[in-house]
Design an enzyme around this catalytic site. Sequence first.
Site, PDB file in Angstrom:
ATOM      1  N   HIS A 109       0.818  -1.218   0.000  1.00 13.54           N
ATOM      2  CA  HIS A 109       0.000   0.000   0.000  1.00 13.54           C
ATOM      3  C   HIS A 109       0.853   1.270   0.000  1.00 13.54           C
ATOM      4  CE1 HIS A 109       0.458  -0.129   4.510  1.00 13.54           C
ATOM      5  NE2 HIS A 109       0.463   1.178   4.350  1.00 13.54           N
ATOM      6  N   ASP A 139       0.063  -7.496   1.437  1.00  8.91           N
ATOM      7  CA  ASP A 139       0.602  -6.149   1.637  1.00  8.91           C
ATOM      8  C   ASP A 139       2.131  -6.128   1.657  1.00  8.91           C
ATOM      9  OD1 ASP A 139       0.323  -3.434   1.799  1.00  8.91           O
ATOM     10  OD2 ASP A 139       0.001  -3.379   3.969  1.00  8.91           O
ATOM     11  N   SER A 213       4.701   2.412   8.125  1.00  8.97           N
ATOM     12  CA  SER A 213       4.374   1.297   7.240  1.00  8.97           C
ATOM     13  C   SER A 213       5.573   0.914   6.380  1.00  8.97           C
ATOM     14  CB  SER A 213       3.210   1.672   6.318  1.00  8.97           C
ATOM     15  OG  SER A 213       2.013   1.795   7.039  1.00  8.97           O
ATOM     16  N   ILE A 231      -1.846  -0.147  12.070  1.00 13.52           N
ATOM     17  CA  ILE A 231      -2.083   0.259  13.443  1.00 13.52           C
ATOM     18  C   ILE A 231      -3.562   0.135  13.734  1.00 13.52           C
ATOM     19  CG2 ILE A 231      -0.109   1.810  13.663  1.00 13.52           C
ATOM     20  CD1 ILE A 231      -1.878   4.109  12.867  1.00 13.52           C
ATOM     21  N   GLY A 269      -6.881 -26.842  -0.453  1.00 14.48           N
ATOM     22  CA  GLY A 269      -8.097 -27.448  -0.990  1.00 14.48           C
ATOM     23  C   GLY A 269      -9.044 -27.957   0.071  1.00 14.48           C
TER      24      GLY A 269
END
Length: 454
Positions: A109, A139, A213, A231, A269
Amino acid sequence: MNKSFRKLVLVSGMVVSTLGMSVSTQAALPFFGDSKKEVPTLAPMLEEAMPAVVSIAVEGTQTSRQQVPEMFRYFFGGPSEQVQERPFRGLGSGVIIDAKKGYVVTNAHVVANADEITVKLTDGREFIAKKLGADEQSDIAILQIESDNLTALPLADSDAVRVGDFVVAIGNPFGLSQTVTSGIVSALGRSGLNIGGYEDFIQTDAAINRGNSGGALVNLHGELVGINTAIFGPNGGNVGIGFAIPANMMKSLVDQIVEFGEVRRGQLGIIGSNVDAGLAEAMNSEFNKGAFVSEVQPDSAADKGGIQAGDIIIAVNGKDLTSFAELRAKIASMGAGAEVELTVIRKGERLKRKVVLDDAAKTEVVAKQIHPALEGATLVNGEDAAGNAGVAVSNVEENSPAARIGLQKDDVIMSVGNRRITNVMELREIMDGAKGVFALNVRRGNASLYLVIR
């Protein structure tokens, strides 16, 4: 008269207590410098670790789509939606994990929609970084810079991290470069936070704020424990609850991105749920944590590995599980073809089963991972009516962006513009970062048509 003295030392919000005895670095902060002064400090470790944590600045264009009311279109005509592009700038953090190759890991991000990514080192050097790949679901993103004399952080075994371990967060909160906060690991295996698609977070009370981040969470040996990613707070500020992606999970994902250009997720699966006290009682099991298997898909990795409906999976490669979500995240971060040892409870008996994971890419892909305009469609490698390879649309949600551009179930995407594609990976490569107007050549039955994406 004998007296007992207790000495308390306050460091970064943590209290170290001694009773005239040596203090273990596993239980308290180490002492450095002049032993007579007994000044507790993490400075020597941080002097080695901090050069590996970088500041990341991004510039790009963000696209927003807004549907035009039908009444307005009735009177004035025009497209069914308005598309707006707005420039943006952002700041974040990153960690150098390979000094020779210049690999920098950060959050997906942080660099999403970025046209230009600038990495700044602690010594003031700046570099334009190349984005090697990213995985929005976990992320994680991997960048590369070209430079000599880089410092990389060694990786800790995040599976060995325990609640109560001391950790230090290093990053650039609010643009304040090289900020250090300390705390402890307050929980492990956190999931269900709706932060990402695959969640298996380390929780810490080390202060993490906006801009942290992609920064480092390290142990007292200066080893990378995790990548700070989120956070928990009502106003976006630190309230003592932060989350980091475990280093082992990050390493597995990065290795796949570097080798294949994307994450090739493993797939077990199975369908299941969390184990709680009620389910454990119903299954006559002493284990009230883990992943309950309610269904095993035929010919799946689990089926071939001997997993059965009714099993309770309590460990992956010897590491205890707390929930089905944690199992899902661990399996998804492992590459297709990886061999995994699962510990299961079956009718009170503890069993171990070795499973070779399937390739999730050979099943279905949520199309919004490829391009926002395709959100709502589910894609799979397939063929058109003539047997030519392409990307088949297995499902389209009503009123979704994919439906609005004209995609329908059973369509087969054959090319983007004049570039032929034969599978989902090729479609992803072409559309990654694609801008402007382009057309999808779609086969619908025996007909061929073009759908325009703006």
